[in-house]
Write an enzyme that holds these catalytic residues in place. Structure first.
Site, PDB file in Angstrom:
ATOM      1  N   THR A 121       1.215  -1.437   0.516  1.00 23.61           N
ATOM      2  CA  THR A 121      -0.086  -0.135   0.184  1.00 23.61           C
ATOM      3  C   THR A 121       1.419   1.106  -0.445  1.00 23.61           C
ATOM      4  OG1 THR A 121      -1.472   1.113   1.562  1.00 23.61           O
ATOM      5  CG2 THR A 121       0.155  -0.781   2.649  1.00 23.61           C
ATOM      6  N   TYR A 147      -1.810   0.190  10.190  1.00 16.55           N
ATOM      7  CA  TYR A 147      -1.945  -0.684   8.691  1.00 16.55           C
ATOM      8  C   TYR A 147      -0.924  -0.366   8.113  1.00 16.55           C
ATOM      9  CZ  TYR A 147      -4.311  -1.528   4.136  1.00 16.55           C
ATOM     10  OH  TYR A 147      -4.648  -1.979   3.233  1.00 16.55           O
TER      11      TYR A 147
HETATM   12  N1  UFG Z   1     -13.660  10.770   1.962  1.00 12.79           N
HETATM   13  C1  UFG Z   1     -14.813  11.988   2.309  1.00 12.79           C
HETATM   14  N2  UFG Z   1     -15.615  11.506   2.621  1.00 12.79           N
HETATM   15  C2  UFG Z   1     -16.065  10.180   3.361  1.00 12.79           C
HETATM   16  C3  UFG Z   1     -14.809   9.285   2.786  1.00 12.79           C
HETATM   17  C4  UFG Z   1     -13.347   9.333   2.505  1.00 12.79           C
HETATM   18  O1  UFG Z   1     -14.862  13.277   2.154  1.00 12.79           O
HETATM   19  O2  UFG Z   1     -17.128   9.903   3.353  1.00 12.79           O
HETATM   20  C5  UFG Z   1     -11.678  11.360   1.564  1.00 12.79           C
HETATM   21  C6  UFG Z   1     -11.035  10.906   2.506  1.00 12.79           C
HETATM   22  O3  UFG Z   1     -10.435  11.876   3.369  1.00 12.79           O
HETATM   23  C7  UFG Z   1      -9.685  10.961   1.292  1.00 12.79           C
HETATM   24  C8  UFG Z   1     -10.531  10.226  -0.060  1.00 12.79           C
HETATM   25  O4  UFG Z   1     -11.743  10.509   0.113  1.00 12.79           O
HETATM   26  O5  UFG Z   1      -9.668  12.242   1.053  1.00 12.79           O
HETATM   27  C9  UFG Z   1     -10.456   8.774  -0.351  1.00 12.79           C
HETATM   28  O6  UFG Z   1     -10.661   8.424   0.797  1.00 12.79           O
HETATM   29  P1  UFG Z   1     -10.997   7.270   1.244  1.00 12.79           P
HETATM   30  O7  UFG Z   1     -11.362   6.421   2.356  1.00 12.79           O
HETATM   31  O8  UFG Z   1     -11.187   6.434  -0.135  1.00 12.79           O
HETATM   32  O9  UFG Z   1      -9.639   6.246   1.280  1.00 12.79           O
HETATM   33  P2  UFG Z   1      -8.361   6.533   1.671  1.00 12.79           P
HETATM   34  O10 UFG Z   1      -7.065   7.680   0.989  1.00 12.79           O
HETATM   35  O11 UFG Z   1      -8.288   7.196   2.838  1.00 12.79           O
HETATM   36  O12 UFG Z   1      -7.451   5.284   1.951  1.00 12.79           O
HETATM   37  C10 UFG Z   1      -6.854   4.452   0.989  1.00 12.79           C
HETATM   38  C11 UFG Z   1      -6.986   2.684   1.136  1.00 12.79           C
HETATM   39  C12 UFG Z   1      -5.923   1.981   2.028  1.00 12.79           C
HETATM   40  C13 UFG Z   1      -4.411   2.905   2.153  1.00 12.79           C
HETATM   41  C14 UFG Z   1      -4.443   4.878   2.146  1.00 12.79           C
HETATM   42  C15 UFG Z   1      -3.216   5.010   2.040  1.00 12.79           C
HETATM   43  O13 UFG Z   1      -8.232   3.139   0.955  1.00 12.79           O
HETATM   44  O14 UFG Z   1      -6.131   1.037   1.994  1.00 12.79           O
HETATM   45  O15 UFG Z   1      -5.556   4.677   0.949  1.00 12.79           O
HETATM   46  O16 UFG Z   1      -2.452   4.358   1.318  1.00 12.79           O
HETATM   47  F1  UFG Z   1      -3.846   2.855   3.407  1.00 12.79           F
END
Ligand code: UFG
Length: 333
Positions: A121, A147
């Site tokens: 990741t 994680y």
């Molecule tokens: N977001 C929102 N509202 C929501 C959900 C997400 O605004 O309800 C935003 C988050 O703040 C982020 C973006 O959308 O900026 C993407 O969020 P995700 O939760 O879809 O994904 P992440 O970037 O947090 O997580 C991903 C992977 C993880 C990994 C992480 C770091 O899902 O497994 O990237 O690389 F660890």
């Protein structure tokens, strides 16, 4: 010519990226054998080969799976994946994600199976050293949550097993996996769901609450977080290429999988709105703890080493695949 190119053991093959990769394996002439605890996996996602239900830490089960199927290689997806949960309950994450991998690698040694492709990741990097700059594989490794630290620990183990026992290994560092099978046979379903695109689609369909946009004041063009969304079918294809690279004696290592292009939360919501034909209900919310403002891959090395390039480089095309899957699931059956 043999009927198949052989069996490949896919841990976590009933999950989101694992199941899409099983389909790609079958398409490339392999027989995927899924090993999944089914804690988060879905029976409907296992369509292209046998399913063995069980825990990676069950050494007897692993030995019997290797004896029965004699897999030529392992694609190792099985892991817990919630960053927030890993902060609240790190023991569970280290036990499953690191402990499970030790058990797997030891079973591979006993069986003489020496090739593994590992689901890593972008979280192994932590905060970008230069805020806003794309991260390549030489970026410092400083994960900011259990994680990411557990994933990085496994990358280190693979290198050590490579040096000591000749394990052939490739760690693929995904940025934001997104989208669904372009044929509509598979999609993304997590419980609880935390990812942006499925939540935004659910809000547009009316099956979920209004989407909370986490943070409006990041140093990005529109103030919302920017991520590198890479299509799950492109990720699946990269695993086949990594398998064949290692099989041909290619060098082990770690590779980013991303498109090299960032999209803000607002841009993603606009794309979902275009797919839905109506705007996504959303509201401003505070920043979510631990979210960096911008995470984008420098993705050139995967192209050089594997000849991999993402086919889904357009956000609307990516979102359309996810929309189709979720809209079909929302129909009464
Ligand atoms: N977001 C929102 N509202 C929501 C959900 C997400 O605004 O309800 C935003 C988050 O703040 C982020 C973006 O959308 O900026 C993407 O969020 P995700 O939760 O879809 O994904 P992440 O970037 O947090 O997580 C991903 C992977 C993880 C990994 C992480 C770091 O899902 O497994 O990237 O690389 F660890």
């Amino acid at each position: 010519m043999p009927a198949t190119k052989g069996h490949v053991l896919v841990t976590g093959g009933a999950g989101y990226i694992g199941s899409h990769t099983c389909k790609a394996l079958a398409g490339a002439g392999y027989v995927p054998v899924t090993l999944d605890s089914m804690v988060y996996g879905h029976p409907w996602a296992v369509q292209w080969g046998p399913l063995v239900e069980g825990d990676l830490r069950d050494a007897d089960l692993l030995d019997s799976v290797f004896a029965l199927f004699r897999p030529m290689a392992v694609l190792h997806f099985a892991a817990f994946t919630s960053v927030g949960e890993s902060v609240a309950d790190p023991g569970r994450y280290y036990d499953n994600n690191v402990g499970g991998t030790i058990a797997l690698l030891e079973a591979m040694r006993r069986a003489g199976c020496a090739t593994v492709v590992f689901s890593s990741t972008a979280a192994v990097y932590g905060e970008p050293v230069v805020p806003g700059a794309p991260m390549d594989e030489t970026h410092p490794l400083a994960p900011v949550n259990p994680y990411g630290r557990a994933k990085l620990a496994v990358e280190g183990m693979l290198a050590d097993y490579g040096a000591a026992y000749g394990l052939r290994h490739m760690s693929l560092r995904y940025f934001n996996a997104a989208g669904a099978d372009p044929d509509g046979e598979l999609g993304e379903e997590h419980d609880p769901e935390t990812h942006l695109i499925p939540l935004a689609i659910g809000a547009a369909l009316g099956t979920r609450a209004s989407l909370k946009v986490f943070g409006q004041d990041y140093p990005t063009p529109d103030g919302t977080c920017v991520r590198d969304y890479v299509h799950v079918a492109d990720l699946a294809r990269a695993h086949i290429l990594a398998l064949e690279h290692l099989g041909a004696g290619g060098a082990p290592g770690s590779l980013n999988l991303g498109t090299g292009r960032g999209h803000s939360v607002r841009e993603v919501l606009d794309a979902v709105g275009r797919a839905a034909g109506r705007p996504v209900p959303h509201e401003a919310a505070p920043r979510r703890a631990g979210d960096p403002g911008l995470l984008v891959a420098a993705a050139g090395r995967a192209r050089e080493v594997l000849g991999w390039a993402p086919e889904f480089t357009d956000m609307d095309a990516l979102v359309a695949t996810a929309w189709r899957w979720h809209a079909a699931q929302a129909q009464p059956r």
